[in-house]
Scaffold this motif. Structure first.
Motif, PDB file in Angstrom:
ATOM      1  N   ASP A 170      55.985   2.255  62.252  1.00 19.12           N
ATOM      2  CA  ASP A 170      54.770   1.651  61.716  1.00 19.12           C
ATOM      3  C   ASP A 170      53.710   2.727  61.563  1.00 19.12           C
ATOM      4  OD1 ASP A 170      52.754   1.369  64.254  1.00 19.12           O
ATOM      5  OD2 ASP A 170      54.829   1.032  64.886  1.00 19.12           O
ATOM      6  N   TYR A 171      52.801   2.487  60.626  1.00 17.50           N
ATOM      7  CA  TYR A 171      51.713   3.432  60.414  1.00 17.50           C
ATOM      8  C   TYR A 171      50.456   2.666  60.034  1.00 17.50           C
ATOM      9  CZ  TYR A 171      54.018   3.084  55.800  1.00 17.50           C
ATOM     10  OH  TYR A 171      54.642   2.633  54.664  1.00 17.50           O
ATOM     11  N   GLN A 172      49.331   3.270  60.374  1.00 16.53           N
ATOM     12  CA  GLN A 172      48.029   2.635  60.180  1.00 16.53           C
ATOM     13  C   GLN A 172      47.179   3.456  59.220  1.00 16.53           C
ATOM     14  OE1 GLN A 172      49.348   3.000  63.485  1.00 16.53           O
ATOM     15  NE2 GLN A 172      50.177   0.960  63.082  1.00 16.53           N
ATOM     16  N   ASN A 173      46.369   2.742  58.462  1.00 15.51           N
ATOM     17  CA  ASN A 173      45.481   3.378  57.500  1.00 15.51           C
ATOM     18  C   ASN A 173      44.065   2.867  57.722  1.00 15.51           C
ATOM     19  OD1 ASN A 173      43.954   3.061  54.724  1.00 15.51           O
ATOM     20  ND2 ASN A 173      45.372   4.760  54.441  1.00 15.51           N
ATOM     21  N   ILE A 174      43.127   3.797  57.859  1.00 13.98           N
ATOM     22  CA  ILE A 174      41.709   3.470  57.973  1.00 13.98           C
ATOM     23  C   ILE A 174      40.977   4.130  56.807  1.00 13.98           C
ATOM     24  CG2 ILE A 174      39.618   3.699  59.368  1.00 13.98           C
ATOM     25  CD1 ILE A 174      41.377   3.762  61.831  1.00 13.98           C
ATOM     26  N   GLY A 175      40.218   3.356  56.078  1.00 11.18           N
ATOM     27  CA  GLY A 175      39.568   3.916  54.893  1.00 11.18           C
ATOM     28  C   GLY A 175      38.185   3.355  54.664  1.00 11.18           C
ATOM     29  N   ILE A 176      37.421   4.077  53.877  1.00  5.85           N
ATOM     30  CA  ILE A 176      36.083   3.635  53.494  1.00  5.85           C
ATOM     31  C   ILE A 176      35.878   3.930  52.013  1.00  5.85           C
ATOM     32  CG2 ILE A 176      35.043   5.834  54.215  1.00  5.85           C
ATOM     33  CD1 ILE A 176      32.519   4.187  54.966  1.00  5.85           C
TER      34      ILE A 176
END
Length: 429
Positions: A170-176
């Motif tokens: 699994d992998y996580q993405n944080i963005g703005i």
């Protein structure tokens, strides 16, 4: 029985309204306080599009039955439909003073007011700006795209995958993102956004990157044509793979055949530039230029249900021919809205035929793939779903995709399932 019910409903919808007796205005004058009679008259007049008669009748009934909140909400729905903003605001003020007003209805009214205010800003030719802060998590059961046979060709020799090759991950993405949109005229608008995102992986490292993006969209309506231009720039700074930049341009024309049917024609062009460095010395061999065309059809069954078809092809010309290929695809999707939740079901089939055999894989075979992707997704507003005001402007999305790839080279025979879930907070100013 179920099939019979569907046919019966279809039959009732298609029956001409003039086969049923209609309520005349004289009948209303003879019995003006008969609520059932008036409601039937309202439905008939609304079907005809005679909104002036509907509004006049609803206003009269609202005065007679001043405590009936449903009548006022009915009047509000008609006012929204004919785009009378001042009348709509007055009606909302009246409804808010009702002693039977619930919290859920008040929240819905506040959202309508916010929407009207945003529309007023657009009409004043002001930029409406926003910031999106998002979190997404992805789960894959074949993150390294291992073949079904657990084997692969390397320079014409058949080998097995390493025993420590990771499957589930699994992998996580944080963005703005910062963006803005503006109504340029009654028939045109423009919007854009710029963003930065970070992706980190739990067990493996091949998905990890820092990405920058730019998106610009311009829309113009000319008679029955709705013309859109999209430009996208994505810069992917991969931590354990070669970096690359993609420029993409799409021009699309949506032609209205009927009020509920569109034909869509589009053309696209893209450039992909891989960055060669001391580690990835041959990355630029993947550099490619692509162009393609597509045709689609959209059918809107009603406001909440639609079906879309799309057929297209692309030609990818790579620096090294073994990375170039011709792509042909077909996509069909169905979208619906159940209460506050948007659902989408889709199937996409891609047929890829490569330009030349890859000597690093199997030198006597030109690769030919068929990739079928089935997906289902849901999305919506957390505030509408859970009915908590503090969740306002927080949106959720969830999806499942099943990918099945068949190829004449066993390296590319694989199956994978992907689950995604995301939350986005939007701040508008």
């Amino acid at each position: 029985m179920k099939k019979f019910k569907i046919i019966l409903i279809f039959f009732i919808i298609l029956i001409p309204s003039n086969l049923f007796s209609e309520i005349s205005y004289n009948q209303i004058l003879e019995d003006p306080t008969n609520l059932d009679l008036n409601l039937q008259y309202l439905k008939e007049q609304e079907t005809k599009g005679n909104y002036k008669a509907v509004i006049a009748t609803l206003e009269r009934l609202s005065d007679i039955y001043s405590d009936n909140l449903d009548l006022k909400l009915y009047l509000l729905s008609i006012s929204l439909k004919i785009d009378s903003k001042e009348r709509t605001k007055d009606i909302i003020d009246q409804i808010k003073r009702s002693p039977t007003l619930t919290t859920a209805i008040r929240q819905r009214l506040d959202k309508i007011v916010s929407t009207l205010e945003a529309q007023d800003k657009q009409q004043d030719n002001e930029w409406v700006q926003f910031i999106d802060i998002g979190y997404n998590t992805t789960l894959e059961n074949n993150v390294n795209t291992k073949s079904d046979s657990n084997s692969l060709y390397i320079s014409d020799s058949l080998s097995n995958y390493a025993t420590d090759t990771i499957d589930d991950d699994d992998y996580q993405n944080i963005g703005i993102k910062y963006g803005a949109y503006k109504q340029l005229s009654d028939t045109s608008n423009i919007n854009f956004n710029v963003g930065k995102a970070f992706t980190r992986q739990n067990r493996d490292k091949n998905k990890e990157n820092d990405a920058h993006s730019l998106f610009v969209n311009y829309n113009k309506q000319i008679d029955k044509n709705y013309i859109s231009t999209f430009y996208t720039l994505n810069e992917n700074n991969n931590i354990h793979e070669s970096d690359y930049v993609v420029h993409s341009l799409i021009i699309e024309n949506r032609f209205g055949l009927k009020p509920n049917q569109n034909v869509v024609l589009s053309g696209n062009y893209s450039l992909t530039d891989y960055r060669t460095d001391n580690v990835f010395t041959a990355a630029e061999d993947k550099n490619n230029e692509a162009q393609g065309l597509a045709v689609g059809y959209e059918y809107f069954i009603n406001q909440n249900n639609n079906i879309k078809f799309k057929y297209g092809f692309n030609d990818y010309n790579a620096k090294l021919d073994s990375y170039g290929y011709d792509n042909e695809y077909l996509r069909i999707s169905y979208s619906t809205r159940v209460k506050t939740i948007n659902f989408n079901i889709a199937q996409t089939i891609n047929y890829n035929t490569y330009d030349k055999a890859d000597t690093f894989v199997k030198s006597d075979t030109i690769r030919d793939d068929e990739i079928k992707t089935n997906s289902i997704s849901m999305s919506g507003s957390l505030n509408q779903l859970l009915n908590y005001e503090f969740l306002k402007n927080i949106f959720y999305s969830a999806s499942y995709s099943e990918i099945r790839s068949k190829s004449n080279i066993l390296n590319y025979d694989y199956n994978k399932d992907i689950f995604k879930f995301g939350l986005t907070k939007r701040i508008t100013f």
